[in-house]
Write an enzyme that holds these catalytic residues in place. Structure first.
Site, PDB file in Angstrom:
ATOM      1  N   LYS A 100       0.853  -1.196   0.000  1.00 54.49           N
ATOM      2  CA  LYS A 100       0.000   0.000   0.000  1.00 54.49           C
ATOM      3  C   LYS A 100       0.890   1.248   0.000  1.00 54.49           C
ATOM      4  O   LYS A 100       1.854   1.328   0.761  1.00 54.49           O
ATOM      5  CB  LYS A 100      -0.896  -0.024   1.228  1.00 54.49           C
ATOM      6  CG  LYS A 100      -1.930   1.071   1.309  1.00 54.49           C
ATOM      7  CD  LYS A 100      -2.792   0.881   2.554  1.00 54.49           C
ATOM      8  CE  LYS A 100      -3.880   1.925   2.679  1.00 54.49           C
ATOM      9  NZ  LYS A 100      -4.705   1.704   3.905  1.00 54.49           N
ATOM     10  N   SER A 175      -9.425   1.349   3.194  1.00 54.65           N
ATOM     11  CA  SER A 175      -8.689   2.122   2.206  1.00 54.65           C
ATOM     12  C   SER A 175      -7.627   1.322   1.452  1.00 54.65           C
ATOM     13  O   SER A 175      -7.046   1.809   0.484  1.00 54.65           O
ATOM     14  CB  SER A 175      -8.006   3.324   2.878  1.00 54.65           C
ATOM     15  OG  SER A 175      -7.077   2.904   3.869  1.00 54.65           O
ATOM     16  N   SER A 199      -9.529  -0.697   7.370  1.00 54.25           N
ATOM     17  CA  SER A 199      -8.894  -0.561   6.061  1.00 54.25           C
ATOM     18  C   SER A 199      -8.140  -1.768   5.535  1.00 54.25           C
ATOM     19  O   SER A 199      -7.816  -1.815   4.355  1.00 54.25           O
ATOM     20  CB  SER A 199      -7.964   0.656   6.062  1.00 54.25           C
ATOM     21  OG  SER A 199      -8.700   1.837   6.169  1.00 54.25           O
TER      22      SER A 199
END
Length: 508
Positions: A100, A175, A199
């Site tokens: 990420k 996310s 997330s």
């Protein structure tokens, strides 16, 4: 962000019968040992899939940047393997990882999906990335996320909207949705995400994956673009529980740069992978939080999957205990979370140490510069306003502590090994809508661990020919990751719910 990688044809003799689709650490290492796979071949085939499907084909838009030296990393690992007679010299040797893009990786920009951080080139690896590299893993690519990790739909100014590979009209959760979508379609073997509220677990649930939010203090956050460090943590996103355990064995550990890891230092076992047990559900007592299920028609698809999954879990010898205590996830979301109260303080501390070429040094700079995705404009303005509300912040911190004690008492009273519930009460939302009715607040508000596994799929429809994935969440007390992994592995082996998406078929 433009992806510079172009697929490279495999030369004569380089083709092997190994398929990267649904590959695991174990299957890749078995092929490396028998000489039918090299680290370069594995990385190349993942890169071929990125080239075929991320900006073209279904255009998932899950990748922000490919590591410019990914194949050189693989070549170095192959050279090491040759010296060890093809035996993997590290626990993750040659395994491609998707990261990420709010986690620092040397030689790559760390943007958090924001245009204003495009030039944030990192000289050093975050602690978790250093651990992965030391174990032999290859940082293959950085993934899209909801900008500044501040939403649940995975849309950013740099990456656009990431799509769910099971239903291209839906979001992938967030996310960490870029990591999850990429792992779901085998752009890499292992994924790394972050979790401040939902997330890691939200996109794992939405993409038929395993996602672990660890106990606060088990994994270092040093090198993370923060949203609020009381709740922010880092964790694995993988296709199997076994790979999550292997990854946790590598990245868990004490880091002087993150003092919270002092809490976890004495709780790390010799091996998380050793806790995996096909019969791990036998004799387990699992509390089912009934208030974490919806009661309207929109909740029907998730409830149907969960009912079947819980029946299978009970058939494996687990005792399911209905918990009807009036604990409401939406009320907890509204009254216990503190990330927006901390966001300006913690993000400013991160931005202030960046190189001179990065144009923003504070959250107010980001707001003044404009250009952030519209979905985060309100969040940033709210965070600035909330940063001065010390009384409410202290009250929320006290509510978090009260929730921790309430959960300890609940689990002791019922003699529970874990709690279980759907991660999301309704299916992951379509593109353009805001994520709704997620249940991850218990772990994020307490710092306790939780793991999501694939539970099944909704009924197929025109947009989702396989159905939409539904995730089951197991929640436990601090540092009970071995218990959660044992339960999750046993449930995974009984449910066999994981499926690869049809939207990205094999290239081999």
């Amino acid at each position: 962000m433009k992806i510079s990688y172009q697929p490279v044809p495999h030369g004569p003799g380089q083709h092997a019968p190994f398929s990267v689709v649904e590959a695991t650490v174990a299957s890749a290492h078995a092929a490396m040992r028998d000489g039918t796979l090299t680290a370069r071949q594995l990385a190349s085939r993942c890169l071929d899939r990125i080239a075929a499907y991320d900006q073209r084909g279904p255009a998932l838009r899950s990748i922000l940047q490919v590591h410019p030296q990914a194949l050189e990393q693989a070549d170095r690992i192959d050279a090491i393997a040759a010296r060890h007679s093809q035996q993997p010299a590290g626990p993750l040797q040659g395994i491609p990882v998707l990261v990420k893009d709010n986690i620092e990786c040397a030689g790559m920009a760390t943007t958090a999906g924001a245009e204003c951080l495009r030039g944030n080139l990192c000289a050093n690896d975050a602690f978790v990335i250093r651990r992965l590299r030391e174990a032999g893993a290859i940082v293959l690519a950085k993934t899209n996320l909801h900008e500044l990790a501040s939403g649940g739909e995975t849309v950013s100014t740099l990456g656009g909207q990431t799509l769910n590979p099971y239903d291209l009209t839906r979001t992938p959760g967030g996310s960490s949705g870029g990591t999850a979508a990429g792992i779901a379609v085998s752009f890499g073997v292992l994924g790394l995400g972050t979790d401040g509220v939902n997330s890691i677990r939200s996109p794992a649930s939405a993409n038929s994956l395993v996602g672990l939010r660890p106990t606060m203090g088990l994994i270092s956050r040093a090198g993370l673009v923060p949203c609020g460090l009381t709740q922010d943590t880092v964790g694995p996103i993988t296709r199997t529980v076994a790979d999550t355990a292997l990854m946790l064995d590598v990245i868990a550990g004490h880091d002087p740069a993150d003092p919270v890891t002092n809490e976890g230092a004495g709780h790390i076992p010799a091996s998380y992978a050793a806790s995996l047990d096909r019969d791990g559900l036998k004799g387990a007592r699992i509390g089912v939080l009934r208030h974490f299920f919806g009661g309207q028609d929109v909740h029907g698809p998730v409830n149907a999957v969960m009912q079947q999954a819980l029946a299978i879990i009970a058939a494996q010898g687990a005792e399911l205990v209905d918990i009807d205590d009036a604990i409401c996830p939406d009320e907890l979301l509204a009254s216990t979370l503190v990330h927006h109260y901390e966001m300006e303080r913690d993000l400013d501390a991160y931005l202030s140490r960046l190189a001179a070429g990065v144009p923003v040094k504070s959250m107010k700079d980001i707001i003044s510069a404009g250009g952030v995705h519209p979905s985060v404009e309100g969040t940033l303005a709210s965070a600035v306003a909330l940063s001065g509300q010390r009384g409410e912040y202290r009250a929320r911190m006290q509510r978090q502590q009260s929730l921790r004690q309430w959960l300890r008492d609940l689990m002791a009273r019922h003699r529970l090994d874990a709690l279980a519930f759907p991660h999301q009460r309704r299916l992951v939302v379509p593109v353009g809508e805001t994520q709704a009715e997620r249940n991850g607040v218990l772990a994020s508000a307490t710092g306790f661990p939780a793991i999501v596994i694939p539970a099944g799929f909704s009924a197929p429809d025109r947009n989702a020919p396989q159905g939409v994935p539904v995730g089951l969440e197991f929640f436990g007390l601090p540092f009970t990751e071995p218990v959660l992994l044992r339960l999750a592995f046993s449930a995974e082996q009984a449910l066999l719910a994981r499926r690869a998406p049809h939207s990205t078929p094999p290239l081999e």
